[in-house]
Motif scaffolding. Structure first.
Motif, PDB file in Angstrom:
ATOM      1  N   UNK B  20       0.832  -1.274  -0.048  1.00 29.98           N
ATOM      2  CA  UNK B  20      -0.081  -0.176  -0.044  1.00 29.98           C
ATOM      3  C   UNK B  20       0.827   1.285   0.090  1.00 29.98           C
ATOM      4  N   UNK B  21       0.195   2.481  -0.284  1.00 26.94           N
ATOM      5  CA  UNK B  21       1.070   3.650  -0.262  1.00 26.94           C
ATOM      6  C   UNK B  21       0.945   4.042   1.060  1.00 26.94           C
ATOM      7  N   UNK B  22       2.112   4.486   1.598  1.00 28.17           N
ATOM      8  CA  UNK B  22       2.372   5.031   2.844  1.00 28.17           C
ATOM      9  C   UNK B  22       1.777   6.156   3.151  1.00 28.17           C
ATOM     10  N   UNK B  23       1.363   6.878   4.426  1.00 27.11           N
ATOM     11  CA  UNK B  23       1.045   8.093   4.627  1.00 27.11           C
ATOM     12  C   UNK B  23       2.091   8.903   4.304  1.00 27.11           C
ATOM     13  N   UNK B  24       1.948  10.214   4.949  1.00 27.18           N
ATOM     14  CA  UNK B  24       3.220  11.334   4.936  1.00 27.18           C
ATOM     15  C   UNK B  24       4.221  10.882   5.798  1.00 27.18           C
ATOM     16  N   UNK B  25       5.127  10.375   5.310  1.00 25.63           N
ATOM     17  CA  UNK B  25       6.486  10.058   5.995  1.00 25.63           C
ATOM     18  C   UNK B  25       7.082  11.369   6.480  1.00 25.63           C
ATOM     19  N   UNK B  26       7.235  12.272   5.848  1.00 27.36           N
ATOM     20  CA  UNK B  26       8.073  13.607   6.313  1.00 27.36           C
ATOM     21  C   UNK B  26       7.268  13.989   7.608  1.00 27.36           C
ATOM     22  N   UNK B  28       5.178  12.495   9.575  1.00 32.22           N
ATOM     23  CA  UNK B  28       5.262  11.889  10.883  1.00 32.22           C
ATOM     24  C   UNK B  28       6.614  11.712  11.312  1.00 32.22           C
ATOM     25  N   UNK B 156      -7.218   9.366   6.640  1.00 33.89           N
ATOM     26  CA  UNK B 156      -6.193   8.913   7.034  1.00 33.89           C
ATOM     27  C   UNK B 156      -5.622   9.656   7.916  1.00 33.89           C
TER      28      UNK B 156
END
Lengths: 161, 341
Positions: B20-26, B28, B156
Motif C-alpha cells: 500500500x501507499x504510505x502516509x505522509x512520511x515526512x 510523521x 487517514x
C-alpha cells in the motif's frame, strides 16, 4: 544540498516497501520508516555528504525494525495484511504464500533473508548492516532457507491434496 | 540461484510492488522528532526540580536566586508553529493553536450568531455545547474528542484533506491525530493552518509542554519560575494545561501566599484531591499547590512550606484557565470575572 523533504518524496516509497516486506503490515512499516527518518532529519546535512545516502538511510530503517522487535520483548508476531477479496492470479497467490512464510521466520533470520533476496545484498554488506559477523549472516540465511524449504514444500503438498 | 531462492526473490519483490501507499512520511518523522525532544526536556526538568531555585520569585520567604532547568519557551520543534501559538492539551495529546483561537464547545458560532470565520475555537468534550440544529455542526478550530465516541470521520490519520459535508464547514481543510485515549480534529479555512496545527499534534508521554502531568497521580515537579496550571477531571486525566507568563506567575503565587491559613482540626477536610472532586494543580520550582472546591471544602493545599490555605477568589482566578466552564457549589468564593472573559 538535497532537501530532506524532496529526498523523502523520491525515496520514501522504496524505504516503505522494504519496511513493509520486513514487518508485514502498513502501520508497522510506517512506524519503522518514520522512526528512521526522524533520526535522520537532525543529521541530514551530514548524511547527504556520505557516498550513498540511500544505503545509509536504508540501514537506519533496518536498524529501526530490529530495535522495534527487540524493544517489544521479542514478542513480535507479524501478520501479513489481509488482502481483500479472492485473487484469481496464481502468481499473486504464490508470492503471497512466500511472503507469509518469510514473515513467520524469527526476526533475525527474516532480516537476513530479506536483505539477501529482496535487497540482493552480499553477505559482507548484510553483516555490516546488521552488526554481526559474516558467518552469522550466512548461518541465519541458511537456517531461514531450510525453514522456508520445509514450509513452502509442505504448502505445495497441501495444495495438491 | 536455486528454485527456492528464485521463488523467494520473486515473492518478496511482487509483495513489495503491491504494498500500500504510505502516509505522509515526512510529517510523521517530524512529529516523532518533536515528541522525542519534548520527552527529553520533561525528563531533564523533573530531574532538576530537586535542586532548582525560582528565578526572581520569592515564596514562603525563600531567597530568590539563579534558576535552573530548561527554558520551556525555547522552541523544541523542527518545522514549528509560530512562537506566539499556545499549547493546548487534553488527556495525553497536545496541539499548538493560533492565539486568536478561543475556547468553546465548537458550536458557539451558531449559538452566538457569528460568522464561522469569527468563531475559531479550541473545544473539549467538557465544553458547553448548546443543543442547536446548525449546519455545519462544528466550526473551525481544533476539537478534542474521545476516540471511542465513534465520531471520527473518514480519512487517514495525519493527512490534511479538503472536506465535504455537514459536520464541518464545507470546503474546510481537515485532519486528525489520535492516541488511545484522545483524538483531535483540526478544521481550518486554509490548508497551511490545518497543516501547521496538525503537525503540532504530539502524544504526551508523562508531562506536556506546559509542565502538566497527563494523570494527576503522576505529578510533574517543575524546575521553572513560570507557574503551570493543570486542571484535572474527576477521572484523573488532564483536562487543560496552561503555562503562565512570569508576571502572572508572580501574581498567582502572591494570591496563594495571601490566602488565610486553614487552622484547627475542624477545618481540615478532603485529604485528597480525589475526595474533593475535580481540581487544579499549580506548580513551579519549589512548590506544588492543589486547588479544590468540592462541596463544603474549598481549599488550596500547598507543598513546599505553607501548608493548607483557605481558597480565595484570587487563587481561584489563577487556577481557572481561559475556557473553563462549569459551576461551583455553595460556599466557594467565585472571582468577579474569569480569565479570558
Amino acid at each position: 544540498m538535497v532537501d530532506f523533504d524532496e529526498w523523502v518524496a523520491a525515496r520514501g516509497d522504496g524505504l516503505f516497501r522494504l519496511a513493509y516486506v520486513l514487518t508485514g503490515n502498513r502501520a508497522d512499516a510506517e512506524d519503522v520508516v518514520q522512526d528512521a527518518l526522524s533520526r535522520a532529519l537532525p543529521r541530514w546535512s551530514r548524511i547527504v555528504e556520505v557516498d550513498d545516502p540511500d544505503a545509509y538511510v536504508r540501514r537506519m530503517v533496518v536498524n529501526a525494525h530490529t530495535s522495534r522487535w527487540r524493544k517489544w520483548g521479542r514478542r513480535e508476531s507479524p501478520v501479513a495484511e489481509v488482502r481483500l477479496g479472492e485473487t484469481s492470479e496464481p502468481e499473486v497467490e504464490e508470492q503471497d504464500m512466500v511472503w507469509r512464510a518469510c514473515l513467520a521466520l524469527p526476526p533475525d533470520q527474516r532480516v537476513a533473508v530479506v536483505l539477501r533476496y529482496y535487497e540482493h545484498r552480499e553477505y559482507a554488506e548484510i553483516a555490516d548492516l546488521t552488526g554481526v559477523r559474516e558467518g552469522t549472516v550466512r548461518s541465519r540465511v541458511s537456517r531461514g532457507l531450510a525453514t522456508l524449504r520445509h514450509t513452502l514444500g509442505t504448502e505445495l503438498e497441501d495444495d495438491d491434496e | 540461484m536455486s528454485d527456492l531462492e528464485t521463488r523467494l526473490s520473486e515473492g518478496l519483490a511482487g509483495t513489495a510492488e503491491r504494498a500500500p501507499h504510505p502516509g505522509d512520511l515526512t510529517t510523521g518523522a517530524r512529529a516523532r522528532l518533536r515528541r522525542r525532544r519534548r520527552s527529553t526536556t520533561a525528563v531533564v526538568a523533573a530531574a532538576l526540580a530537586v535542586v532548582a531555585i525560582p528565578v526572581g520569585l520569592t515564596f514562603v520567604g525563600q531567597e530568590s536566586g539563579d534558576g535552573g532547568g530548561p527554558d520551556r519557551r525555547e522552541p523544541s520543534t523542527v518545522a514549528s508553529a509560530p512562537d506566539d501559538w499556545r499549547t493546548e492539551t487534553w488527556r495525553d495529546l497536545s496541539v499548538d493553536v493560533p492565539p486568536e483561537w478561543g475556547f468553546g464547545g465548537g458550536t458557539d458560532w451558531c449559538a452566538d450568531g457569528r460568522d464561522l470565520d469569527e468563531a475559531l475555537q479550541l473545544s473539549r468534550p467538557s465544553g458547553i455545547v448548546p443543543a442547536i440544529a446548525c449546519t455545519p455542526a462544528f466550526g473551525y478550530g481544533a476539537h478534542f474528542l474521545e476516540p471511542s465516541s465513534g465520531e471520527l470521520p473518514p480519512g487517514t490519520e495525519g493527512v490534511v484533506q479538503p472536506y465535504r459535508g455537514d459536520r464541518y464547514p464545507d470546503d474546510a481543510w481537515i485532519g486528525y491525530a489520535s492516541t488511545q485515549q484522545t483524538a483531535v480534529w483540526v478544521v481550518a479555512a486554509d490548508r497551511t493552518t490545518a497543516r501547521l496545527v496538525l503537525d503540532s499534534a504530539t502524544p504526551v508521554g508523562e508531562v506536556d509542554a506546559n509542565g502538566c502531568a497527563t494523570r494527576i497521580e503522576m505529578g510533574a515537579p517543575s524546575a521553572n519560575a513560570e507557574v503551570s496550571v493543570c486542571r484535572y477531571s474527576s477521572d484523573g486525566w488532564l483536562e487543560q494545561s496552561e503555562l503562565l507568563a512570569v508576571d502572572d506567575s508572580r501574581a498567582a503565587i502572591t494570591a496563594m501566599e495571601s490566602a488565610p491559613p486553614l487552622g484547627g482540626a475542624g477545618e481540615m477536610c478532603g485529604a485528597s484531591l480525589a475526595d474533593a472532586g475535580p481540581g487544579v494543580v499549580l506548580g513551579a520550582a519549589g512548590f506544588t499547590a492543589q486547588v479544590s472546591w468540592g462541596p463544603g471544602c474549598p481549599m488550596v493545599t500547598v507543598t513546599g512550606g505553607i501548608g493548607a490555605r483557605r481558597l480565595t477568589a484570587d487563587v481561584l482566578y489563577w487556577a481557572l484557565s481561559p475556557g473553563w466552564s462549569g459551576s461551583f457549589p455553595a460556599g466557594v468564593p467565585v472571582p468577579e470575572r474569569l480569565r479570558g472573559q
